[in-house]
Design a protein around this motif. Structure first.
Motif, PDB file in Angstrom:
ATOM      1  N   GLU A 152       0.839  -1.278   0.028  1.00  0.00           N
ATOM      2  CA  GLU A 152      -0.085   0.037   0.020  1.00  0.00           C
ATOM      3  C   GLU A 152       0.873   1.216  -0.086  1.00  0.00           C
ATOM      4  O   GLU A 152       1.739   1.440   0.757  1.00  0.00           O
ATOM      5  CB  GLU A 152      -0.702   0.108   1.340  1.00  0.00           C
ATOM      6  N   ILE A 153       0.383   2.095  -0.849  1.00  0.00           N
ATOM      7  CA  ILE A 153       1.069   3.392  -0.742  1.00  0.00           C
ATOM      8  C   ILE A 153       0.219   4.534  -0.861  1.00  0.00           C
ATOM      9  O   ILE A 153      -1.120   4.188  -1.199  1.00  0.00           O
ATOM     10  CB  ILE A 153       2.155   3.767  -1.999  1.00  0.00           C
ATOM     11  N   ASN A 154       0.487   5.779  -0.419  1.00  0.00           N
ATOM     12  CA  ASN A 154      -0.311   6.811  -0.337  1.00  0.00           C
ATOM     13  C   ASN A 154       0.169   8.172  -0.843  1.00  0.00           C
ATOM     14  O   ASN A 154       1.458   8.411  -0.319  1.00  0.00           O
ATOM     15  CB  ASN A 154      -0.890   6.912   1.093  1.00  0.00           C
ATOM     16  N   GLY A 155      -0.489   8.674  -2.024  1.00  0.00           N
ATOM     17  CA  GLY A 155       0.077   9.894  -2.413  1.00  0.00           C
ATOM     18  C   GLY A 155       0.398  10.949  -1.722  1.00  0.00           C
ATOM     19  O   GLY A 155       1.180  12.001  -1.973  1.00  0.00           O
ATOM     20  N   MET A 156      -0.443  10.898  -0.552  1.00  0.00           N
ATOM     21  CA  MET A 156      -0.614  12.217   0.122  1.00  0.00           C
ATOM     22  C   MET A 156       1.025  12.198   1.188  1.00  0.00           C
ATOM     23  O   MET A 156       1.191  13.240   1.621  1.00  0.00           O
ATOM     24  CB  MET A 156      -1.665  12.238   1.271  1.00  0.00           C
ATOM     25  N   LYS A 157       1.408  11.031   1.213  1.00  0.00           N
ATOM     26  CA  LYS A 157       2.617  10.867   1.998  1.00  0.00           C
ATOM     27  C   LYS A 157       3.961  10.804   1.254  1.00  0.00           C
ATOM     28  O   LYS A 157       4.999  10.479   1.923  1.00  0.00           O
ATOM     29  CB  LYS A 157       2.381   9.595   2.813  1.00  0.00           C
ATOM     30  N   MET A 158       3.727  11.337   0.154  1.00  0.00           N
ATOM     31  CA  MET A 158       4.865  11.424  -0.812  1.00  0.00           C
ATOM     32  C   MET A 158       5.294  12.841  -0.877  1.00  0.00           C
ATOM     33  O   MET A 158       4.414  13.526  -1.216  1.00  0.00           O
ATOM     34  CB  MET A 158       4.750  10.815  -1.923  1.00  0.00           C
ATOM     35  N   THR A 159       6.588  13.403  -1.093  1.00  0.00           N
ATOM     36  CA  THR A 159       6.831  14.583  -1.148  1.00  0.00           C
ATOM     37  C   THR A 159       7.173  14.711  -2.877  1.00  0.00           C
ATOM     38  O   THR A 159       6.799  16.035  -3.298  1.00  0.00           O
ATOM     39  CB  THR A 159       8.176  14.928  -0.872  1.00  0.00           C
ATOM     40  N   ASP A 160       7.055  13.566  -3.505  1.00  0.00           N
ATOM     41  CA  ASP A 160       7.542  13.923  -5.021  1.00  0.00           C
ATOM     42  C   ASP A 160       6.779  12.617  -5.610  1.00  0.00           C
ATOM     43  O   ASP A 160       6.638  11.356  -5.044  1.00  0.00           O
ATOM     44  CB  ASP A 160       8.890  13.861  -5.452  1.00  0.00           C
ATOM     45  N   PRO A 161       6.029  12.525  -6.857  1.00  0.00           N
ATOM     46  CA  PRO A 161       5.125  11.485  -7.186  1.00  0.00           C
ATOM     47  C   PRO A 161       6.218  10.286  -7.510  1.00  0.00           C
ATOM     48  O   PRO A 161       5.754   9.206  -7.342  1.00  0.00           O
ATOM     49  CB  PRO A 161       4.752  12.004  -8.704  1.00  0.00           C
ATOM     50  N   HIS A 162       7.492  10.654  -8.099  1.00  0.00           N
ATOM     51  CA  HIS A 162       8.323   9.358  -8.267  1.00  0.00           C
ATOM     52  C   HIS A 162       8.951   8.690  -7.185  1.00  0.00           C
ATOM     53  O   HIS A 162       9.390   7.689  -7.280  1.00  0.00           O
ATOM     54  CB  HIS A 162       9.497  10.049  -9.289  1.00  0.00           C
ATOM     55  N   GLN A 163       8.465   9.217  -5.880  1.00  0.00           N
ATOM     56  CA  GLN A 163       8.753   8.321  -4.918  1.00  0.00           C
ATOM     57  C   GLN A 163       8.048   7.218  -4.730  1.00  0.00           C
ATOM     58  O   GLN A 163       8.304   6.313  -4.048  1.00  0.00           O
ATOM     59  CB  GLN A 163       8.600   9.198  -3.480  1.00  0.00           C
TER      60      GLN A 163
ATOM     61  N   TRP B 111      -0.101  12.973  -9.796  1.00  0.00           N
ATOM     62  CA  TRP B 111      -0.126  13.645 -11.283  1.00  0.00           C
ATOM     63  C   TRP B 111       1.251  14.334 -11.426  1.00  0.00           C
ATOM     64  O   TRP B 111       1.662  15.011 -10.659  1.00  0.00           O
ATOM     65  CB  TRP B 111      -1.040  14.836 -11.244  1.00  0.00           C
ATOM     66  N   THR B 112       1.746  13.930 -12.827  1.00  0.00           N
ATOM     67  CA  THR B 112       2.845  14.822 -13.096  1.00  0.00           C
ATOM     68  C   THR B 112       2.745  15.093 -14.621  1.00  0.00           C
ATOM     69  O   THR B 112       1.605  14.905 -15.383  1.00  0.00           O
ATOM     70  CB  THR B 112       4.082  13.601 -13.182  1.00  0.00           C
TER      71      THR B 112
ATOM     72  N   VAL C 270       4.468   8.187 -14.253  1.00  0.00           N
ATOM     73  CA  VAL C 270       4.065   7.499 -12.977  1.00  0.00           C
ATOM     74  C   VAL C 270       2.596   6.579 -13.004  1.00  0.00           C
ATOM     75  O   VAL C 270       2.536   5.564 -12.899  1.00  0.00           O
ATOM     76  CB  VAL C 270       4.167   8.339 -11.624  1.00  0.00           C
ATOM     77  N   MET C 271       1.630   7.361 -13.372  1.00  0.00           N
ATOM     78  CA  MET C 271       0.277   6.733 -13.598  1.00  0.00           C
ATOM     79  C   MET C 271       0.397   5.840 -14.603  1.00  0.00           C
ATOM     80  O   MET C 271      -0.334   4.798 -14.527  1.00  0.00           O
ATOM     81  CB  MET C 271      -0.852   7.997 -13.830  1.00  0.00           C
ATOM     82  N   TYR C 272       0.974   6.272 -15.907  1.00  0.00           N
ATOM     83  CA  TYR C 272       1.255   5.357 -16.934  1.00  0.00           C
ATOM     84  C   TYR C 272       1.658   3.915 -16.489  1.00  0.00           C
ATOM     85  O   TYR C 272       1.235   2.943 -16.880  1.00  0.00           O
ATOM     86  CB  TYR C 272       1.747   5.971 -18.009  1.00  0.00           C
ATOM     87  N   ASN C 273       2.769   3.927 -15.714  1.00  0.00           N
ATOM     88  CA  ASN C 273       3.377   2.757 -15.433  1.00  0.00           C
ATOM     89  C   ASN C 273       2.712   2.166 -14.390  1.00  0.00           C
ATOM     90  O   ASN C 273       2.579   0.792 -14.371  1.00  0.00           O
ATOM     91  CB  ASN C 273       4.892   2.912 -14.812  1.00  0.00           C
TER      92      ASN C 273
END
Length: 502
Positions: free
Chosen positions: A208-219, A267-268, A273-276
């Motif tokens: 599980e990952i959460n986009g809110m907990k990342m400083t950058d989408p690539h993380q 979103w980038t 990121v979303m594509y992969n």
């Protein structure tokens, strides 16, 4: 006491240390070879040669003729006898028996502070209102998830079929906040894990990952790789390793279920990121099941390329806002036969929230606040009555009639988008302060997502200034323009509620 001066007098003192000098110590001379003789000497320093910061360590005023014994790596005890000029007299009254180097405090063995253990058990609720208030808290784990039985079954069947067949797939789950999306998915995973323990379903890995907990989408690449293999790598390297892992078959490879919450924040500009995330499940040997959760229903059509949107179009799940009957059922299931509310009061809260947003969390907050109001206004604290209509109306007025909420709802479209951009940038940075330039990047990207013309710098700056004039934002008084700092003058929850209640 005789001591010797040398040509190489000590001029600067960098390190102080040593112990008091013994008065009966005598000068020793030895002949090391036939040509040169060496002498074993001691070094001293006058008051004027001691740095002022070292003299402060004395805690007193030194005597003008006081000298200090010095011992350090910069002075050699063995010198050539030829360098001795003459003898000097050192009296006990002028010799200081003091260590100039302050002792460094030793680090305790257990430096981490510990919390004392509880000597008495936690206090149990003393009344029905106290117990209801504890059960209505959003952090309280309910015994069941009512009103989402069909969504639970659909998600369960989707994941189970992919794990059983050893194939991959992705499901896009959307819905407004507070509709039970994340809680339902977690319950699905728990049920599947219990089935796997009973050998009814093949074993699988859950990440599980959460986009809110990342400083950058690539993380996202870094976290997925680390949780899957325990390996740490840079975002580019992690993406390459994951690409290789999901593209090639492996011996006895287990299926992987990946939950991506708050997908909106990944979103980038290039959408890589979303594509992969949605392309890896389509690989033949990937055995990857991706469950994505977002608040926007048409996010794929807005910001993704067509081929990704077409892949997502096969499996979608939309969580509709709760109706007033469903909200009433959720509250009753939380209370679990605890008689604390009048029936009309519960119905009023449910209808009001359902008409505005259908957010179950907001409904629980209002009910919890109503119980507090009832306790404070009760004539007999020992036996408080039930939560009635008046208590609920007062809680509703506090929640929905705030001047800040009204001001946000009356703001222009660009001003509301700017506030949303401030929240997005705060989440990205993990801070509650950002520059106007940082928020502007989010604002322009958000306008593209909404299908609006991105504002110019001057237009966005004007919207920011208007929000500052309304005291919704706190702006740094500066002439730096785009570099001025921006802070919220209201809570993030109030901003989210005011914007999502429209």
């Amino acid at each position: 006491m005789a001591r010797y001066l040398t040509r190489n007098r000590l001029r600067r003192i960098y390190k102080w240390g040593g112990f008091p000098v013994s008065h009966d110590r005598k000068l020793k001379t030895d002949e090391y070879d036939d040509k040169k003789k060496k002498a074993l000497v001691q070094w001293f320093a006058r008051v004027g040669e001691v740095p002022p910061n070292k003299l402060k360590l004395l805690g007193r005023e030194p005597h003008p003729q006081e000298i200090f014994y010095y011992e350090g790596p910069t002075c050699e005890d063995e010198i050539d006898v030829e360098s001795i000029l003459n003898t000097v007299q050192v009296h006990q009254s002028t010799l200081s028996y003091w260590m100039a180097t302050p002792t460094t405090p030793r680090t305790p063995r257990h430096a981490t502070p510990s919390i004392p253990s509880r000597s008495l058990p936690a206090r149990q609720p003393g009344s029905a209102l106290e117990e209801a208030r504890a059960r209505l808290h959003v952090s309280s784990v309910p015994e069941s998830l009512p009103c989402r039985e069909q969504e639970f079954q659909d998600i369960y069947n989707f994941v189970e079929s992919k794990v059983m067949d050893g194939t991959g797939g992705c499901m896009y789950i959307s819905g407004v906040p507070g509709t039970g999306k994340t809680a339902t998915v977690h319950e699905v995973i728990r049920s599947l894990q219990r089935a796997s323990d009973a050998d009814d379903v093949p074993a699988f890995n859950f990440i599980e990952i959460n986009g809110m907990k990342m400083t950058d989408p690539h993380q996202a690449y870094v976290q997925i790789l680390q949780k899957l293999t325990g390996q740490k790598a840079t975002p580019d390297h992690a993406a390459a390793l994951l690409e290789k892992r999901f593209s090639h078959a492996g011996p006895k490879k287990e299926s992987t279920v990946l939950l991506v919450d708050e997908l909106d924040l990944l979103w980038t500009r290039k959408q890589n990121v979303m594509y992969n995330l949605f392309d890896w499940p389509t690989r033949r040997h990937g055995r990857l099941v991706v469950l994505t959760i977002a608040n926007t229903m048409d996010l794929p059509e807005r910001i993704m390329i067509n081929r990704v949107a077409s892949r997502l179009g096969l499996t979608r799940m939309s969580f509709q806002p709760y109706s007033f009957k469903q909200l009433q059922q959720i509250i009753m299931s939380r209370l679990n036969k605890v008689k604390a509310f009048e029936e009309d009061a519960l119905q009023l809260v449910s209808r009001k929230v359902a008409a505005l947003s259908g957010d179950a969390r907001r409904c629980l907050d209002i009910c919890r606040r109503a119980t507090e109001i009832c306790e404070h206004t009760s004539l007999d604290p020992g036996a408080p009555g039930l939560v009635g209509m008046s208590h609920v109306m007062q809680a509703l007025d506090e929640m929905f009639s705030s001047a800040y909420v009204t001001a946000i709802r009356c703001a222009s479209v660009q001003e509301q988008l700017f506030l949303r951009s401030v929240l997005m940038e705060f989440r990205r940075l993990g801070l509650e302060e950002a520059t106007f330039q940082q928020v502007l990047v989010q604002h322009q990207a958000l306008c593209r997502v909404e299908g609006l013309q991105p504002p110019s710098v001057s237009e966005a700056l004007a919207a920011c200034q208007r929000l500052g004039a309304c005291r919704l934002l706190l702006l740094e008084p500066s002439r730096l323009g785009v570099l001025q700092r921006v802070r919220l003058n209201v809570s993030q929850d109030d901003v989210l509620y005011a914007l999502k209640a429209e």
